[in-house]
Design a protein around this motif. Structure first.
Motif, PDB file in Angstrom:
ATOM      1  N   PHE A  24      11.513   3.994  -8.019  1.00 14.07           N
ATOM      2  CA  PHE A  24      11.061   3.561  -6.693  1.00 14.07           C
ATOM      3  C   PHE A  24       9.933   2.548  -6.868  1.00 14.07           C
ATOM      4  O   PHE A  24       8.858   2.883  -7.344  1.00 14.07           O
ATOM      5  N   HIS A  25      10.190   1.290  -6.493  1.00 11.33           N
ATOM      6  CA  HIS A  25       9.250   0.206  -6.768  1.00 11.33           C
ATOM      7  C   HIS A  25       8.747  -0.496  -5.505  1.00 11.33           C
ATOM      8  O   HIS A  25       8.344  -1.654  -5.559  1.00 11.33           O
ATOM      9  N   HIS A  26       8.762   0.205  -4.385  1.00  9.26           N
ATOM     10  CA  HIS A  26       8.328  -0.411  -3.142  1.00  9.26           C
ATOM     11  C   HIS A  26       6.817  -0.227  -3.014  1.00  9.26           C
ATOM     12  O   HIS A  26       6.327   0.852  -2.662  1.00  9.26           O
ATOM     13  N   LEU A  27       6.074  -1.281  -3.290  1.00  6.22           N
ATOM     14  CA  LEU A  27       4.617  -1.182  -3.399  1.00  6.22           C
ATOM     15  C   LEU A  27       3.936  -0.645  -2.138  1.00  6.22           C
ATOM     16  O   LEU A  27       3.058   0.225  -2.237  1.00  6.22           O
ATOM     17  N   PRO A  28       4.280  -1.134  -0.938  1.00  6.84           N
ATOM     18  CA  PRO A  28       3.612  -0.585   0.255  1.00  6.84           C
ATOM     19  C   PRO A  28       3.804   0.927   0.395  1.00  6.84           C
ATOM     20  O   PRO A  28       2.860   1.652   0.715  1.00  6.84           O
ATOM     21  N   SER A  29       5.013   1.409   0.141  1.00  5.65           N
ATOM     22  CA  SER A  29       5.269   2.843   0.268  1.00  5.65           C
ATOM     23  C   SER A  29       4.519   3.641  -0.790  1.00  5.65           C
ATOM     24  O   SER A  29       4.015   4.742  -0.515  1.00  5.65           O
ATOM     25  N   ILE A  30       4.431   3.105  -2.006  1.00  2.00           N
ATOM     26  CA  ILE A  30       3.685   3.789  -3.062  1.00  2.00           C
ATOM     27  C   ILE A  30       2.216   3.937  -2.666  1.00  2.00           C
ATOM     28  O   ILE A  30       1.600   4.998  -2.829  1.00  2.00           O
ATOM     29  N   ARG A  31       1.647   2.863  -2.124  1.00  6.27           N
ATOM     30  CA  ARG A  31       0.246   2.917  -1.684  1.00  6.27           C
ATOM     31  C   ARG A  31       0.053   3.969  -0.606  1.00  6.27           C
ATOM     32  O   ARG A  31      -0.898   4.762  -0.649  1.00  6.27           O
ATOM     33  N   GLU A  32       0.953   3.961   0.387  1.00  9.23           N
ATOM     34  CA  GLU A  32       0.794   4.877   1.516  1.00  9.23           C
ATOM     35  C   GLU A  32       1.033   6.323   1.108  1.00  9.23           C
ATOM     36  O   GLU A  32       0.316   7.235   1.550  1.00  9.23           O
TER      37      GLU A  32
END
Length: 336
Positions: A24-32
């Motif tokens: 999973f490489h979706h940066l916004p979702s990782i941050r949230e």
């Protein structure tokens, strides 16, 4: 709120790990996700072995700590693999065109909504950064247009830079029969062991499991400071239904009976029912949540001011583990 250090949580049986996903490489979702679950009290956040992903998770952790200075510092863990593994793959299109009459059932079964229609087009496309390789789209495609493509993390090349960024733990995904591949991977990790707070070994059930795990123990010389056995009963299925926990509970009982050194932690199929099904007498160190934890707060990710709505949901899940009833050993073994 009193803060419990991650290693103490392991000892107390209240360890909570958030699995963001090796693919999973979706940066916004990782941050949230990192923000929400750090604020909720997570002990560990497991992400893909990628510098950009690690930095996104750190941004989320720092934001949570700025909002509430009393929250702790979860260990950052990255996942690597010694060969083929369902956690290290992406959905790919083997045919660029959807037939005009295709009902496109893939759109409905994709948990992270990585399969989309672009604009007014009727063609399905894949947002690779959102895909975490659950594989649910492949069997439902009526025209065999979708496949999954695996990959292997080059641990020896990427680990030094990740440690410099502040990664504190590594998880190795392995399978029965891969002694030689594990040994090779372990050799690449060995020079860095003293800089790691923990090493987790993730595996599925199968014939010969105990012999395989004991082989791994012999290969891990010296043993890491903290060793976690992650029993992955039913990978990436916690969001499907309450019954998915049964496989990981069965595997946990099997591994606990082996009496291996280190901690046993649940994963694979974990959801809101897992803790209530867990026998208080089982010396399980904690629970990792992946797909269920993401789906629980999915409506609030990338939500700006709306992100606050996900905080109580994340806290409720973490508190199930933190308030887990663990029976005293004398009660469990006294026949009472």
């Amino acid at each position: 709120m009193s803060v419990t250090l991650p290693n103490v949580s392991l000892q107390q049986g209240t360890w909570f790990k958030l699995i963001c996903g090796a693919s999973f490489h979706h940066l916004p979702s990782i941050r949230e996700l990192s923000f929400l679950y750090t604020l909720a009290g997570a002990d560990c956040i497991d992400v893909a072995a990628d510098p950009a992903i690690v930095q996104a998770a750190q941004q989320g952790i720092r934001r949570a700590q700025a909002e509430d200075p009393q929250v702790g510092s979860p260990w950052l863990m990255v996942s690597v693999n010694d060969g083929e593994d369902v956690h290290f793959r992406k959905a790919v299109l083997v045919d660029p065109v959807c037939p005009a009459d295709c009902p496109q059932p893939c759109l409905a079964v994709c948990p992270p909504h990585a399969l989309i229609r672009a604009g007014a087009s009727t063609q399905v496309h894949i947002r690779a950064e959102l895909c975490y390789g659950c594989g649910r789209c492949e069997p439902v495609c009526p025209h065999q247009r979708i496949a999954t493509q695996g990959y292997q993390v080059a641990a020896a090349e990427i680990l030094p830079s990740l440690l410099e960024l502040g990664v504190e733990a590594v998880e190795i995904h392995t399978r029965i029969g891969r002694q030689s591949q594990f040994a090779q991977l372990w050799g690449s990790l060995k020079p860095w062991l003293r800089r790691l707070r923990a090493v987790s070994i993730s595996f599925n059930d199968g014939p010969g499991l105990e012999a395989y795990l004991r082989d791994l123990l012999a290969l891990m010389d010296p043993l890491p400071e903290v060793l976690i056995w992650q029993v992955d009963g039913r990978p990436m299925s916690g969001d499907i239904g309450a019954g998915t926990s049964k496989a990981t509970l069965k595997l946990a009982r099997k591994v606990l009976d082996m009496g291996l050194p280190g901690y046993v932690q649940l994963a694979g199929g974990t959801n809101g029912q897992t803790v209530s099904l867990l026998d208080p007498c089982w010396p399980v160190a904690g629970v990792a949540f992946g797909s269920y934890a993401r789906q629980l707060v999915a409506a609030y990710l990338e939500g700006g001011s709306g992100l606050a709505g996900g905080i109580p949901l994340a806290k409720q899940l973490v508190q199930q583990v933190k308030r887990r009833a663990v029976a005293p050993r004398q009660t469990c073994f006294s026949g009472v």
